[in-house]
Design a protein around this motif. Sequence first.
Motif, short mmCIF file in Angstrom:
data_model
loop_
_atom_site.label_atom_id
_atom_site.label_comp_id
_atom_site.label_asym_id
_atom_site.label_seq_id
_atom_site.Cartn_x
_atom_site.Cartn_y
_atom_site.Cartn_z
N LEU A 150 0.85 -1.19 0.00
CA LEU A 150 0.00 0.00 0.00
C LEU A 150 0.88 1.24 0.00
N LYS A 151 0.40 2.24 -0.70
CA LYS A 151 1.14 3.50 -0.74
C LYS A 151 0.80 4.35 0.48
N THR A 152 1.83 4.93 1.08
CA THR A 152 1.60 5.83 2.20
C THR A 152 1.62 7.27 1.67
N PRO A 153 0.99 8.19 2.40
CA PRO A 153 0.92 9.58 1.90
C PRO A 153 2.29 10.19 1.64
N ASP A 154 3.31 9.75 2.38
CA ASP A 154 4.64 10.34 2.18
C ASP A 154 5.41 9.69 1.03
N GLY A 155 4.71 8.89 0.24
CA GLY A 155 5.36 8.31 -0.94
C GLY A 155 6.03 6.98 -0.69
N GLY A 156 6.01 6.49 0.52
CA GLY A 156 6.59 5.19 0.82
C GLY A 156 5.58 4.08 0.60
N THR A 157 5.97 2.89 0.98
CA THR A 157 5.05 1.77 0.88
C THR A 157 5.04 1.02 2.21
N VAL A 158 3.92 0.38 2.46
CA VAL A 158 3.85 -0.47 3.63
C VAL A 158 3.27 -1.81 3.17
N ILE A 159 3.84 -2.90 3.69
CA ILE A 159 3.38 -4.23 3.29
C ILE A 159 2.57 -4.83 4.44
N VAL A 193 6.72 -15.78 -2.93
CA VAL A 193 5.77 -14.81 -2.34
C VAL A 193 5.35 -13.80 -3.39
N MET A 194 4.09 -13.49 -3.41
CA MET A 194 3.63 -12.47 -4.34
C MET A 194 2.89 -11.39 -3.60
N ILE A 195 3.02 -10.21 -4.11
CA ILE A 195 2.43 -9.04 -3.48
C ILE A 195 1.51 -8.37 -4.47
N ILE A 196 0.34 -8.02 -3.98
CA ILE A 196 -0.64 -7.37 -4.83
C ILE A 196 -0.60 -5.87 -4.58
N GLU A 197 -0.53 -5.12 -5.66
CA GLU A 197 -0.66 -3.68 -5.55
C GLU A 197 -2.03 -3.30 -6.05
N PRO A 198 -2.90 -2.81 -5.16
CA PRO A 198 -4.22 -2.40 -5.64
C PRO A 198 -4.06 -1.21 -6.58
N ILE A 199 -4.89 -1.17 -7.58
CA ILE A 199 -4.84 -0.03 -8.50
C ILE A 199 -5.73 1.07 -7.94
N GLU B 185 -6.06 -5.51 -10.29
CA GLU B 185 -4.85 -5.28 -9.51
C GLU B 185 -3.63 -5.67 -10.32
N SER B 186 -2.49 -5.32 -9.77
CA SER B 186 -1.23 -5.63 -10.44
C SER B 186 -0.41 -6.51 -9.50
N LEU B 187 0.22 -7.52 -10.05
CA LEU B 187 0.94 -8.46 -9.20
C LEU B 187 2.44 -8.37 -9.43
N ARG B 188 3.19 -8.50 -8.36
CA ARG B 188 4.63 -8.65 -8.55
C ARG B 188 5.17 -9.76 -7.67
N TRP B 189 6.09 -10.49 -8.27
CA TRP B 189 6.82 -11.50 -7.50
C TRP B 189 7.95 -10.81 -6.80
N LEU B 190 8.15 -11.12 -5.55
CA LEU B 190 9.29 -10.53 -4.89
C LEU B 190 10.53 -11.36 -5.11
N ASP B 191 10.38 -12.64 -5.06
CA ASP B 191 11.56 -13.47 -5.15
C ASP B 191 11.12 -14.88 -5.48
N ASP B 192 11.91 -15.53 -6.23
CA ASP B 192 11.70 -16.95 -6.41
C ASP B 192 13.03 -17.56 -6.81
N ARG B 193 13.29 -18.70 -6.27
CA ARG B 193 14.58 -19.32 -6.53
C ARG B 193 14.77 -19.61 -8.01
N THR B 194 13.71 -20.04 -8.64
CA THR B 194 13.88 -20.58 -9.98
C THR B 194 13.22 -19.74 -11.05
#
Lengths: 286, 201
Positions: A150-159, A193-199, B185-194
């Motif tokens: 998520l984007k924070t108001p100061d331009g950073g991100t928080v997970i 691990v995957m992270i979703i960025e909401p649009i 939404e938009s997805l990104r992988w942070l890391d993966d070994r392979t």
Amino acid sequence: MTPRKLIFVITIALASCARKWEPFSTRPEQDRSIIFPLSTGSGFVDIKAQEKTYELDGEVLRALMIVANDLFPPDTSKLDLSCTARQQAHTFRFTRREDIIFVYVDEDLAYCGRTTHAMDSGAKYAISKDGRILRRVIDGIDEDDHIWSLKTPDGGTVIVATESGATPALEDLDKPDSGVLKIITEPVNMPGVMIIEPIEGFEPIEEGPGNVPGSSMFPYPFDPKTKWQWRDGKLVAVPQEPPPAPSPDLGGSTPDAGWDAGSPGDGGMESLSAPPSPPDAGAAAP
Amino acid sequence: MKNFGPFDSYTDALLAACPLLLSKPHATVGHLRDSNPELAHRTATEYCAWLYYTPEHKYEMSMLSDRPKPDDLVTGKKSCLLPTFVDDSRYAPGELKYIFALHNHPFGTPLSSIDYHFIEEMANHHDWEVETTKGRIRLSIIAFFSHSKSPGAPTCDGFYQYIPATREVMMWVQTQGRWKKTKHESLRWLDDRTYRFERIQ
Ligand SMILES: [Zn+2]
């Protein structure tokens, strides 16, 4: 270096026990407050059984056995199973955080001479050191946690990690009913691990010209520097500032530490003989 | 697959495939979630198929795959093994264009991380984007779900979709015949070994 701080990938055929076996014979507690670690802690070790000698403590071994026996029949010699359904055709990755042993089961494609996965073929478990299944996430059955940037108001991100798939609102993070299970402060580098960025600004849109089920809206090829926002029902590109320089202090204080952590190896594949950097295991579970 | 299409539009084909997959045995078990969760877990079954584009400019679906019989009875997993290529004797290999890797999620859960991996692996074998007479279509994975309480005729209530070419993650839901995109939404992988997403050519 303590071995339990490391993550091992091992493929093992576990001893069988004589009893009638059914999948999911143990009923898990499904404790949603347990979050699977997003960090490899002090390193990722791929165990190759040749040449070196390893010692595993009994609590970890029992955790691995519980997982393997929950997911696979212990004795398959009399069953006509395809290669992919066998215990030994999987990898068992684990990481221990205090009293919880987290175990991840994946297909070992090479074992069956394959190059592509089966859909929904993964599973992960949280096992207490006294041998109880605290949480179990089987693909296609159990909902996993959702990890957001998520984007924070100061331009950073928080997970953050949430229980439901609803996009968390930044302004609600501090509220008890925000749905946020945890604010992630450790470096995020666990494989897969995957992270979703909401649009930003997105509102549900009815089907119509240019927006039909199955259609795509982003331009191709994908440009990671472009971010998208919805404005007046349209997707527009917004210019991005370059990411801040990585902080030397990767522990604790920086919410997005580990973001864009570089190549996959950085996470990283460390050999047992190379001392890892100072541990930053940070208990993932409260 | 017989008795399916062929369709002139990919959306029509997609929305016809949805109730078809969900009506297979134990393809949706949400109705058992509260009354008999153990039975729901044990019986839940995933089915998968390719939706593809033929040289005749039609959209067709491959045969459904599920796990071989002994496997789904003895392991606790609910995976679906979709072959990389469709065997359609009317066409030479290479003539078919792969568009949607379809499957069902018996509990209506979102796409799993292996689902994302799977379609990216498929993108090593198939085009990211297919040119058709009516524009371009991008390779994606789709998971259908139903909230139906009557397993005999489950409704197609929506699907999750991921497009590796553009990293779009979407959710579509249907109410009374109207479709609505409820997530983008938009997805990104942070890391993966392979595997790393940026490796895409
Ligand atoms: Zn799936």
